[in-house]
Design an enzyme around this catalytic site. Structure first.
Site, PDB file in Angstrom:
ATOM      1  N   SER A   1       0.874  -1.180   0.000  1.00 13.49           N
ATOM      2  CA  SER A   1       0.000   0.000   0.000  1.00 13.49           C
ATOM      3  C   SER A   1       0.907   1.224   0.000  1.00 13.49           C
ATOM      4  O   SER A   1       2.111   1.096   0.229  1.00 13.49           O
ATOM      5  CB  SER A   1      -0.838  -0.020   1.289  1.00 13.49           C
ATOM      6  OG  SER A   1      -1.445   1.236   1.522  1.00 13.49           O
TER       7      SER A   1
ATOM      8  N   TYR B   1      -2.114  -1.768  10.290  1.00 12.84           N
ATOM      9  CA  TYR B   1      -2.132  -1.731   8.816  1.00 12.84           C
ATOM     10  C   TYR B   1      -0.789  -1.215   8.291  1.00 12.84           C
ATOM     11  O   TYR B   1      -0.185  -1.833   7.412  1.00 12.84           O
ATOM     12  CB  TYR B   1      -3.284  -0.833   8.331  1.00 12.84           C
ATOM     13  CG  TYR B   1      -3.544  -0.932   6.838  1.00 12.84           C
ATOM     14  CD1 TYR B   1      -4.258  -2.005   6.305  1.00 12.84           C
ATOM     15  CD2 TYR B   1      -3.066   0.041   5.956  1.00 12.84           C
ATOM     16  CE1 TYR B   1      -4.494  -2.098   4.936  1.00 12.84           C
ATOM     17  CE2 TYR B   1      -3.304  -0.052   4.595  1.00 12.84           C
ATOM     18  CZ  TYR B   1      -4.019  -1.121   4.093  1.00 12.84           C
ATOM     19  OH  TYR B   1      -4.247  -1.221   2.723  1.00 12.84           O
TER      20      TYR B   1
HETATM   21  N1  LIG Z   1      -8.639   0.174  -1.483  1.00 16.14           N
HETATM   22  C1  LIG Z   1      -7.535   0.871  -1.243  1.00 16.14           C
HETATM   23  O1  LIG Z   1      -7.556   2.121  -1.187  1.00 16.14           O
HETATM   24  C2  LIG Z   1      -6.229   0.156  -1.035  1.00 16.14           C
HETATM   25  C3  LIG Z   1      -5.063   0.933  -0.983  1.00 16.14           C
HETATM   26  C4  LIG Z   1      -3.839   0.302  -0.787  1.00 16.14           C
HETATM   27  C5  LIG Z   1      -3.781  -1.076  -0.664  1.00 16.14           C
HETATM   28  N2  LIG Z   1      -4.920  -1.811  -0.723  1.00 16.14           N
HETATM   29  C6  LIG Z   1      -4.794  -3.265  -0.571  1.00 16.14           C
HETATM   30  O2  LIG Z   1      -5.406  -3.905  -1.664  1.00 16.14           O
HETATM   31  C7  LIG Z   1      -5.805  -5.216  -1.274  1.00 16.14           C
HETATM   32  C8  LIG Z   1      -7.238  -5.462  -1.715  1.00 16.14           C
HETATM   33  O3  LIG Z   1      -8.096  -4.615  -0.968  1.00 16.14           O
HETATM   34  P1  LIG Z   1      -9.414  -3.952  -1.583  1.00 16.14           P
HETATM   35  O4  LIG Z   1      -9.244  -2.496  -1.489  1.00 16.14           O
HETATM   36  O5  LIG Z   1      -9.766  -4.575  -2.869  1.00 16.14           O
HETATM   37  O6  LIG Z   1     -10.472  -4.346  -0.422  1.00 16.14           O
HETATM   38  P2  LIG Z   1     -11.850  -5.162  -0.436  1.00 16.14           P
HETATM   39  O7  LIG Z   1     -12.337  -5.114   0.981  1.00 16.14           O
HETATM   40  O8  LIG Z   1     -12.746  -4.670  -1.504  1.00 16.14           O
HETATM   41  O9  LIG Z   1     -11.374  -6.641  -0.810  1.00 16.14           O
HETATM   42  C9  LIG Z   1     -10.585  -7.407   0.088  1.00 16.14           C
HETATM   43  C10 LIG Z   1     -10.942  -8.879  -0.090  1.00 16.14           C
HETATM   44  O10 LIG Z   1     -10.128  -9.654   0.839  1.00 16.14           O
HETATM   45  C11 LIG Z   1     -10.976 -10.665   1.381  1.00 16.14           C
HETATM   46  N3  LIG Z   1     -10.472 -11.165   2.657  1.00 16.14           N
HETATM   47  C12 LIG Z   1     -10.570 -10.576   3.884  1.00 16.14           C
HETATM   48  N4  LIG Z   1     -10.061 -11.390   4.811  1.00 16.14           N
HETATM   49  C13 LIG Z   1      -9.632 -12.508   4.183  1.00 16.14           C
HETATM   50  C14 LIG Z   1      -9.005 -13.718   4.611  1.00 16.14           C
HETATM   51  N5  LIG Z   1      -8.754 -13.943   5.901  1.00 16.14           N
HETATM   52  N6  LIG Z   1      -8.691 -14.645   3.672  1.00 16.14           N
HETATM   53  C15 LIG Z   1      -8.973 -14.431   2.369  1.00 16.14           C
HETATM   54  N7  LIG Z   1      -9.586 -13.320   1.894  1.00 16.14           N
HETATM   55  C16 LIG Z   1      -9.891 -12.375   2.798  1.00 16.14           C
HETATM   56  C17 LIG Z   1     -12.328  -9.985   1.543  1.00 16.14           C
HETATM   57  O11 LIG Z   1     -13.367 -10.943   1.691  1.00 16.14           O
HETATM   58  C18 LIG Z   1     -12.413  -9.185   0.258  1.00 16.14           C
HETATM   59  O12 LIG Z   1     -12.996  -9.944  -0.780  1.00 16.14           O
HETATM   60  C19 LIG Z   1      -5.586  -5.286   0.230  1.00 16.14           C
HETATM   61  O13 LIG Z   1      -4.360  -5.931   0.510  1.00 16.14           O
HETATM   62  C20 LIG Z   1      -5.512  -3.831   0.636  1.00 16.14           C
HETATM   63  O14 LIG Z   1      -4.787  -3.642   1.833  1.00 16.14           O
HETATM   64  C21 LIG Z   1      -6.139  -1.213  -0.903  1.00 16.14           C
END
Ligand SMILES: NC(=O)c1ccc[n+]([C@@H]2O[C@H](COP(=O)([O-])OP(=O)(O)OC[C@H]3O[C@@H](n4cnc5c(N)ncnc54)[C@H](O)[C@@H]3O)[C@@H](O)[C@H]2O)c1
Length: 272
Positions: A142, A155
């Site tokens: 991230s 986080y």
């Molecule tokens: N959205 C943002 O702004 C952002 C920014 C930087 C990094 N990220 C990273 O991107 C990645 C995806 O996040 P996103 O934004 O798509 O969020 P999201 O909440 O839309 O999707 C996350 C997915 O992970 C799944 N998940 C949660 N716990 C789990 C577990 N124990 N085992 C397997 N799956 C599990 C959830 O069910 C969900 O489908 C994450 O690693 C997040 O930290 C997101």
């Protein structure tokens, strides 16, 4: 890996957000896709979306915090698809609480998914990737892998740890057929804020609804664009993939003002 056609890619956390769009876009590139998540309903929706692109897809219920389940996932993907070329360790969650008040249970929950999930995924798939002409490990960190804000210590710590782990993996794999990428997205319009364990906002004043509303406003990049950027990075063998203009700006600011920027973020977010 210049060509993704006819390759096999596995994605964790594929029931929503970036993981879902990665699965869809990889299918559009001609990949077979193995998707996993703990959310069965969301996973089935993603499966349908991938199938509608004409790709072969398998769906697996996998909690990435459970080492055995992740190793079984790697075995099942290799057995079902005849091997695997790409693993994207994407599943992630967040929790908003101060260092002083956070419960160890919440800290460990987040680390189990955001850090250990990435370690398990990298190690479990590595032996399979090594059997292919080229393999690629993609770990999602991230912007919080290099910047911080208040009330997000688990986080930020986990995303810094993913960056460190992934860079060492990259160093160790340099003479092999394995490429390694660390991804640093800025704000991406997904469900991450809705799904978080919420106790206190960075300035202690906002409700979760307020935080979600603000997140939806400031997260400028769609999950689709984020997935396209990550896939383009895989095809260029990029070691570091920044996603979104905000990620590029924050990267630049931390280089120019490494100490001041920590204070600036505290002031900016500390007031909510
Ligand atoms: N959205 C943002 O702004 C952002 C920014 C930087 C990094 N990220 C990273 O991107 C990645 C995806 O996040 P996103 O934004 O798509 O969020 P999201 O909440 O839309 O999707 C996350 C997915 O992970 C799944 N998940 C949660 N716990 C789990 C577990 N124990 N085992 C397997 N799956 C599990 C959830 O069910 C969900 O489908 C994450 O690693 C997040 O930290 C997101």
């Amino acid at each position: 890996m210049k060509e993704l056609r006819n390759k096999v890619a596995a994605v964790t956390g594929a029931a929503s957000g970036i993981g879902r769009m990665l699965a869809v876009k990889l299918a559009e590139e001609g990949c077979e896709v193995a998707i996993s998540d703990i959310n069965e309903e969301g996973l089935n929706e993603t499966k349908e979306m991938v199938e509608s692109r004409g790709a072969k897809v398998s769906a697996h219920m996998v909690d990435v915090a459970d080492r055995e389940q992740v190793y079984r996932f790697a075995d099942d993907v290799a057995a079902h698809h005849g091997g695997v070329d790409v693993i994207i360790n994407n599943a992630g969650v967040t929790v908003a609480e101060s260092v002083e008040d956070i419960k160890y249970e919440d800290f460990e929950w987040l680390f189990g998914i955001n850090f250990w999930g990435v370690v398990y995924g990298s190690k479990a798939f590595l032996p399979y990737l090594k059997k292919r002409p080229e393999g690629h490990i993609v770990n999602i960190s991230s912007v919080n892998g290099f910047i911080t804000w208040p009330n997000h210590s688990p986080y930020c710590a986990a995303k810094f740890a993913v960056k460190g782990f992934t860079e060492v993996l990259l160093q160790e794999m340099r003479e092999t057929n394995i490429r390694v990428s660390c991804v640093h997205p800025g704000g991406i319009k997904t469900n991450i804020a809705r799904n978080m364990r919420f106790y206190k906002s960075p300035g202690n004043q906002m409700s979760q609804e307020d935080v979600v509303e603000r997140f939806d406003k400031i997260a400028k990049t769609t999950a689709e664009k984020a997935a396209e950027k990550i896939i383009s990075g895989i095809k260029k063998d990029k070691r570091r993939i920044l996603v979104g203009l905000d990620a590029h700006i924050m990267d630049w600011l931390t280089r120019i003002f490494p100490v001041q920027f920590v204070k600036v973020m505290a002031a900016a977010f500390g007031r909510d």
